[in-house]
Design a protein around this motif. Structure first.
Motif, PDB file in Angstrom:
ATOM      1  N   LEU A  40      56.314  68.924   3.021  1.00 48.84           N
ATOM      2  CA  LEU A  40      54.919  68.631   2.750  1.00 48.84           C
ATOM      3  C   LEU A  40      54.040  69.783   3.233  1.00 48.84           C
ATOM      4  O   LEU A  40      54.150  70.228   4.374  1.00 48.84           O
ATOM      5  CB  LEU A  40      54.490  67.336   3.439  1.00 48.84           C
ATOM      6  CG  LEU A  40      53.036  66.886   3.228  1.00 48.84           C
ATOM      7  CD1 LEU A  40      52.783  66.579   1.759  1.00 48.84           C
ATOM      8  CD2 LEU A  40      52.716  65.670   4.094  1.00 48.84           C
TER       9      LEU A  40
ATOM     10  N   ILE B  42      54.407  59.883   1.843  1.00 54.79           N
ATOM     11  CA  ILE B  42      55.145  60.918   1.116  1.00 54.79           C
ATOM     12  C   ILE B  42      56.428  61.257   1.849  1.00 54.79           C
ATOM     13  O   ILE B  42      57.519  61.340   1.258  1.00 54.79           O
ATOM     14  CB  ILE B  42      54.273  62.189   0.947  1.00 54.79           C
ATOM     15  CG1 ILE B  42      53.110  61.916  -0.002  1.00 54.79           C
ATOM     16  CG2 ILE B  42      55.113  63.359   0.416  1.00 54.79           C
ATOM     17  CD1 ILE B  42      52.028  62.989   0.027  1.00 54.79           C
TER      18      ILE B  42
ATOM     19  N   CYS C  40      62.743  62.771  -5.864  1.00 52.46           N
ATOM     20  CA  CYS C  40      63.550  63.797  -5.191  1.00 52.46           C
ATOM     21  C   CYS C  40      64.661  63.163  -4.357  1.00 52.46           C
ATOM     22  O   CYS C  40      65.829  63.576  -4.418  1.00 52.46           O
ATOM     23  CB  CYS C  40      62.672  64.664  -4.295  1.00 52.46           C
ATOM     24  SG  CYS C  40      61.647  65.852  -5.175  1.00 52.46           S
ATOM     25  N   LYS C  41      64.298  62.170  -3.584  1.00 54.15           N
ATOM     26  CA  LYS C  41      65.280  61.515  -2.723  1.00 54.15           C
ATOM     27  C   LYS C  41      66.317  60.768  -3.547  1.00 54.15           C
ATOM     28  O   LYS C  41      67.526  60.831  -3.274  1.00 54.15           O
ATOM     29  CB  LYS C  41      64.570  60.561  -1.768  1.00 54.15           C
ATOM     30  CG  LYS C  41      65.479  59.912  -0.724  1.00 54.15           C
ATOM     31  CD  LYS C  41      64.653  59.063   0.236  1.00 54.15           C
ATOM     32  CE  LYS C  41      65.535  58.434   1.303  1.00 54.15           C
ATOM     33  NZ  LYS C  41      64.721  57.601   2.247  1.00 54.15           N
TER      34      LYS C  41
ATOM     35  N   ALA D  41      58.240  62.491  -4.494  1.00 50.40           N
ATOM     36  CA  ALA D  41      59.088  62.388  -3.306  1.00 50.40           C
ATOM     37  C   ALA D  41      60.175  61.333  -3.500  1.00 50.40           C
ATOM     38  O   ALA D  41      61.341  61.544  -3.141  1.00 50.40           O
ATOM     39  CB  ALA D  41      58.232  62.052  -2.088  1.00 50.40           C
TER      40      ALA D  41
ATOM     41  N   GLN E 198      53.900  60.900  -3.885  1.00 49.84           N
ATOM     42  CA  GLN E 198      54.836  59.860  -3.461  1.00 49.84           C
ATOM     43  C   GLN E 198      55.863  59.566  -4.545  1.00 49.84           C
ATOM     44  O   GLN E 198      57.043  59.344  -4.257  1.00 49.84           O
ATOM     45  CB  GLN E 198      54.069  58.591  -3.084  1.00 49.84           C
ATOM     46  CG  GLN E 198      53.229  58.762  -1.832  1.00 49.84           C
ATOM     47  CD  GLN E 198      52.531  57.487  -1.432  1.00 49.84           C
ATOM     48  OE1 GLN E 198      53.168  56.496  -1.108  1.00 49.84           O
ATOM     49  NE2 GLN E 198      51.207  57.504  -1.452  1.00 49.84           N
TER      50      GLN E 198
ATOM     51  N   GLY F  82      60.246  60.574   0.597  1.00 49.99           N
ATOM     52  CA  GLY F  82      61.055  61.761   0.314  1.00 49.99           C
ATOM     53  C   GLY F  82      62.111  62.067   1.343  1.00 49.99           C
ATOM     54  O   GLY F  82      63.123  62.708   1.027  1.00 49.99           O
TER      55      GLY F  82
ATOM     56  N   VAL G 257      62.108  66.475   0.911  1.00 51.12           N
ATOM     57  CA  VAL G 257      60.835  67.100   0.588  1.00 51.12           C
ATOM     58  C   VAL G 257      60.209  67.804   1.785  1.00 51.12           C
ATOM     59  O   VAL G 257      60.425  67.424   2.935  1.00 51.12           O
ATOM     60  CB  VAL G 257      59.818  66.081   0.024  1.00 51.12           C
ATOM     61  CG1 VAL G 257      60.351  65.416  -1.230  1.00 51.12           C
ATOM     62  CG2 VAL G 257      59.440  65.050   1.064  1.00 51.12           C
TER      63      VAL G 257
END
Length: 430
Positions: free
Chosen positions: A133, A123, A100-101, A97, A94, A127, A131
């Motif tokens: 998963l 998650i 990343c965002k 994520a 998490q 994200g 992302v």
């Protein structure tokens, strides 16, 4: 241990308070400090002043965002372009994520099949489109192996959940906040209770305290079914456990990281490693919810469960890190079950009723005590539902009532066999 591995372990770069303070400045625009709350209940129970560090109140409901964001935010433009890969039991994922965002980086995240659905869903929430998963493997270590293989094949960057220096440094900001918050109240930190899985949080916390509060005692609490740190310290190097109990999913790690082990090893004089049974963790979860209104995941309650094994000076200042609050509500039946069994209130028996009428009535009237409740009753043969063997679950009013119950069972013409936790029969039927 091979000479190559030994050299690698001995040449690690230590983490210092200055590194962690720089990380604090780096992540402060994104990650706000979490509250340090006084807990009257635990303070009275232990004769100390207990505070709860509420990392469950992070945006991603765990401290893992600290290490993840600190590591990801320092990636070079080329590494960001290549994308990142992570493996996690759920909380580190998490944090990755979220990073990343926030930073516009593509991420691929691997989690094991035991990761609760609630964590998987979160998650993807954190994200978004940044992302992908992947659910694979039966435990964290198998998911991590798949993630590292994917990163190597694609030339992506692996963001480790605990066995990396930038991650450890980020996690250490928890300790920096705690000392500052206590100092503002005119207090010093005598003991800190830290949950342990891969030992990323522990190694970050102990690194900061070694420089800034060397007299603080550190209680490192592992789940009883996943004692990878204890195994490493006893062997003198990280070892891979043959199996782990996956219930405390956030700390169900078969092997601590090399870096984490080395940091712990050089600080052993200030660390006491202990364990908490999974049932004790469940009891701590329920107590936190019912008394403080805190929704803690199993790993998040480890630090509190570990207090029962600690030697604490009267009137001292103790901090328990509530490391995460990503608990799936669907797990509460299991949490309640494990807690009741651990507290000696719930027991299971195979009861073989004689082939004659009135035996069930005799069991209810003559064998059960006045405060005993049947919480499960199931005949084991479908074609014989009035007599024969049955699985009977009994909840006692007091754990001390078990002796009386078993004595009455022995004196009864009805044959009863108690099922004990940890046996194949118990795990098969319960």
């Amino acid at each position: 241990m091979s000479d190559t591995r030994s050299a690698r372990l001995e040449s690690f770069e230590p983490v210092h308070a200055a590194d962690i303070q720089q990380a604090q400045a780096r992540i402060s625009a994104v990650i706000a400090p979490t509250p340090l709350q006084f807990c009257p209940r635990l303070s009275e129970a232990t004769g100390t002043n207990v505070y709860l560090k509420r990392e469950d109140l992070q945006d991603v409901r765990s401290y893992k965002i600290r290490g993840a964001y600190n590591a990801v935010s320092q990636l070079s433009p080329a590494d960001r372009e290549a994308g990142i890969v992570a493996a996690s039991a759920g909380n580190h994922a998490q944090g990755v994520a979220y990073a990343c965002k926030a930073l516009g980086i593509a991420g691929k995240i691997f989690v094991p099949s035991q990761t609760p659905k609630q964590k998987r869903d979160r998650i993807l929430v954190h994200g978004g489109q940044a992302v992908e998963l992947v659910v694979t493997g039966n435990n964290f270590d198998e998911a991590a192996e798949a993630a590292r293989a994917d990163a190597a094949a694609r030339g992506a960057v692996m963001v480790e959940p605990f066995a990396a220096r930038d991650t450890v440094i980020g996690q250490g900001t928890v300790a920096a906040e705690i000392l500052a918050q206590l100092s503002a109240q005119g207090r010093t930190l005598d003991t800190i209770s830290v949950p342990v899985g891969g030992a990323g949080l522990l190694s970050g916390v102990v690194s900061y305290l070694a420089d800034m509060s060397p007299s603080t005692a550190v209680l490192a609490v592992e789940p009883e079914g996943a004692q990878s740190l204890r195994g490493a310290l006893e062997a003198g190097h990280p070892v891979t456990l043959a199996a782990v109990d996956g219930f405390v999913d956030g700390a169900a790690v078969k092997r601590v990281g090399d870096l984490n082990y080395q940091i712990v090893a050089v600080n052993q004089e200030r660390i006491t490693v202990t364990k908490a049974a999974e049932g004790a963790v469940c009891t701590a979860m329920l107590d936190l919810y019912q008394n403080e209104g805190i929704i803690a995941e199993p790993a998040g309650a480890l630090s509190v469960a570990g207090l029962a094994e600690a030697s604490l000076a009267a009137g001292s200042t103790v901090v328990c890190i509530i490391s995460g609050g990503n608990n799936d509500v669907l797990r509460y039946n299991e949490v309640m079950e494990r807690s009741l069994v651990h507290r000696g209130l719930r027991h299971y028996f195979l009861v073989n009723f004689p082939q004659e009428p009135g035996q069930l009535r005799h069991f209810l009237n003559e064998v059960l005590g006045p405060d005993d409740d049947i919480i499960r009753f199931e005949y084991l043969k479908r074609n014989n539902r009035d007599t024969g063997a049955a699985l009977v679950g009994i909840e006692l009013g007091n754990p001390d009532d078990l002796d009386g119950l078993t004595r009455r069972m022995d004196q009864s013409p009805i044959r009863c066999q108690q099922l004990h936790p940890g046996t194949p029969e118990y795990s098969f039927l319960i």
